[in-house]
Design an enzyme around this catalytic site. Structure first.
Site, short mmCIF file in Angstrom:
data_model
loop_
_atom_site.label_atom_id
_atom_site.label_comp_id
_atom_site.label_asym_id
_atom_site.label_seq_id
_atom_site.Cartn_x
_atom_site.Cartn_y
_atom_site.Cartn_z
N ASN A 169 0.80 -1.22 0.00
CA ASN A 169 0.00 0.00 0.00
C ASN A 169 0.84 1.27 0.00
O ASN A 169 0.38 2.31 -0.43
CB ASN A 169 -0.96 0.00 1.19
CG ASN A 169 -0.29 -0.39 2.49
OD1 ASN A 169 0.37 -1.43 2.57
ND2 ASN A 169 -0.44 0.43 3.50
N SER B 157 -10.97 -5.21 0.44
CA SER B 157 -11.72 -4.15 1.12
C SER B 157 -12.44 -3.27 0.11
O SER B 157 -11.81 -2.77 -0.83
CB SER B 157 -10.75 -3.32 1.95
OG SER B 157 -11.43 -2.19 2.47
N GLY B 158 -13.74 -3.07 0.32
CA GLY B 158 -14.55 -2.32 -0.64
C GLY B 158 -14.06 -0.91 -0.92
O GLY B 158 -14.08 -0.46 -2.07
N CYS C 146 5.07 12.52 12.10
CA CYS C 146 5.20 13.39 13.27
C CYS C 146 3.89 13.56 14.01
O CYS C 146 3.85 13.52 15.23
CB CYS C 146 5.69 14.75 12.85
SG CYS C 146 7.27 14.64 12.04
C1 LIG Z 1 -6.50 -0.36 3.65
C2 LIG Z 1 -5.74 -1.62 3.86
C3 LIG Z 1 -6.14 -2.58 4.81
C4 LIG Z 1 -7.29 -2.33 5.75
O1 LIG Z 1 -8.53 -2.38 5.11
P1 LIG Z 1 -9.81 -1.75 5.88
O2 LIG Z 1 -10.97 -2.14 5.03
O3 LIG Z 1 -9.60 -0.29 5.87
O4 LIG Z 1 -9.86 -2.35 7.22
C5 LIG Z 1 -5.43 -3.75 4.91
N1 LIG Z 1 -4.37 -3.99 4.11
C6 LIG Z 1 -3.95 -3.11 3.18
C7 LIG Z 1 -2.80 -3.46 2.31
C8 LIG Z 1 -4.62 -1.90 3.03
O5 LIG Z 1 -4.19 -1.03 2.12
#
Ligand SMILES: *Cc1c(COP(=O)(O)O)cnc(C)c1O
Length: 398
Positions: free
Chosen positions: A152, A200-201, A325
């Site tokens: 991410n 995740s949606g 920070c």
């Molecule tokens: C955003 C994210 C999550 C968490 O997903 P949520 O639906 O916000 O709980 C987990 N893993 C990665 C790589 C993400 O980018």
């Protein structure tokens, strides 16, 4: 000009996703567990969404799809199920990487407290985990390997098919956090030998607070949420059909247009990389080629990423930084330091994440503003002055 370039943090819901959500509120608001007509109509919408999600990742059966409250819950449930489920077979070892999302890392830490042993693999300099390192880490008592599909923060795409094949040959379960990959990169859980996968949606223009855990038939899930018998008894709670149906539509939309979207978004990405790389003492973090179509992560020496971010925000540019920070810790991004980026360079990092809504004009605007903001902060920075005067060594080459 306002430029939203933080799609890896969250996306805006697409029109199709919003329409589906509202349609469900109006027409399919029943509890799918109710036996009356309203419940049954809603049940049909739920079944259809499950089918859609299964098809998008080529799951063999729709009943391998479990709806959760998001990516975090799916990650928690996958790891806890594998670990606690295989404990009585003498398996007490888990393998992951040190660049995973905290939903993975904090769950692993919890499992360590329960007595499991965890190996945290360090990726190569380009942010990609070496399959050979995974192979070397697998032991007789390894229950699970969990390596994310794509990172991410710096976008590196991991060798998922290779790790899947390896785990299959060793008889080890394989989970992947595909939250950043779903609807953005091709996923085939069967061909890639993925046993469990999280989505995740809200990372692909669906709603927030809804996600998916894919678990291949034969894997015994352990409940995180206890209560009613929803989701084949594995995830209690009245089913959020509007969010689920809306998410499924968003996922299908992304998958139906994947090739064209990837082409368009990676062009924006490469345009930004081209436009930033002439800033002296800067570097692109993460593999330049094997990376998410929309991800650009740069470090600029001698400046604080958070200051850059806040200044860019005044120009209407919304992005994120790897320095921390004002957030919960003073440590810079565990992902960047975990892959060997020096702490100073990690502090001076910015992430831009694009989607199909972004334009070339926006990218050019970002390029212009980043150049001027980096220059301005360097001019003000005593740290930068030390670098210029040779009192400190550069950690990024010119
Ligand atoms: C955003 C994210 C999550 C968490 O997903 P949520 O639906 O916000 O709980 C987990 N893993 C990665 C790589 C993400 O980018």
């Amino acid at each position: 000009m306002r430029v939203y370039a933080d799609n890896a943090a969250t996306t805006y819901m697409s029109d199709v996703a919003k329409e589906k959500f509202i349609e469900c509120l109006d027409k399919y608001n029943g509890n799918p567990n109710s036996l009356h007509s309203d419940g049954q109509r809603t049940q049909e919408v739920l079944d259809e969404a499950r089918e859609t999600v299964a098809k998008c990742i080529n799951a063999a059966k729709a009943n391998e799809i479990y709806f959760t409250s998001g990516g975090s819950e799916a990650d928690n449930q996958a790891l806890i199920s594998a670990a606690r489920g295989l404990k009585n077979k003498g398996k007490k070892h888990l393998i992951t990487s040190n660049i995973e999302h905290h939903a993975i890392l904090h769950t692993m830490a919890k499992l360590e407290k329960e007595g499991f042993e965890v190996t945290y693999l360090k990726p190569q300099k380009n942010g990609i985990v070496d399959v050979k390192d995974v192979e070397d880490a697998i032991r007789e008592d390894t229950a699970l390997v969990s390596i994310m599909f794509a990172n991410n923060e710096m976008g590196a795409i991991q060798p998922i098919p290779e790790i899947g094949a390896l785990c299959k040959s060793k008889g080890v379960l394989f989970h992947t956090d595909a939250v950043q990959a779903a609807a953005h990169l091709p996923i085939d859980v069967q061909a890639m030998n993925i046993d469990m996968l999280s989505m995740s949606g809200h990372k692909f223009h669906g709603p927030k607070g809804i996600g998916v855990l894919y678990a291949r038939n034969g894997i015994r899930l352990i409940n995180i949420i206890e209560g009613g018998a929803q989701e084949r008894g594995k995830r209690a709670g009245t089913i959020n059909v509007p969010a689920i149906a809306s998410m499924a539509v968003a996922l299908k939309d992304g998958c139906d247009h994947m090739e064209e979207n990837m082409a368009k978004v990676s062009k924006l990405r490469d345009r930004l990389i081209e436009g930033l790389k002439d800033i002296p003492y800067s570097q692109l973090n993460g593999d330049p080629v094997k990376r998410l179509p929309g991800n650009v992560n740069f470090s600029f020496e001698g400046v604080e990423g958070e200051s850059l971010l806040l200044h860019l925000d005044m120009y209407g540019i919304e992005c994120s930084s790897g320095s921390a920070c004002t957030s919960e810790s003073l440590d810079p991004s565990h992902v960047l330091t975990g892959m060997g980026v020096p702490v100073e360079a990690a502090h001076g990092s910015l992430r831009f994440s694009f989607d199909v809504e972004n334009t070339e004009e926006e990218v050019d605007y970002i390029i212009e503003k980043v150049h001027s903001v980096v220059q301005r902060y360097r001019d003000l920075s005593p740290y930068w002055e030390d670098l210029v005067n040779g009192k400190r060594e550069h950690c990024i080459p010119e």
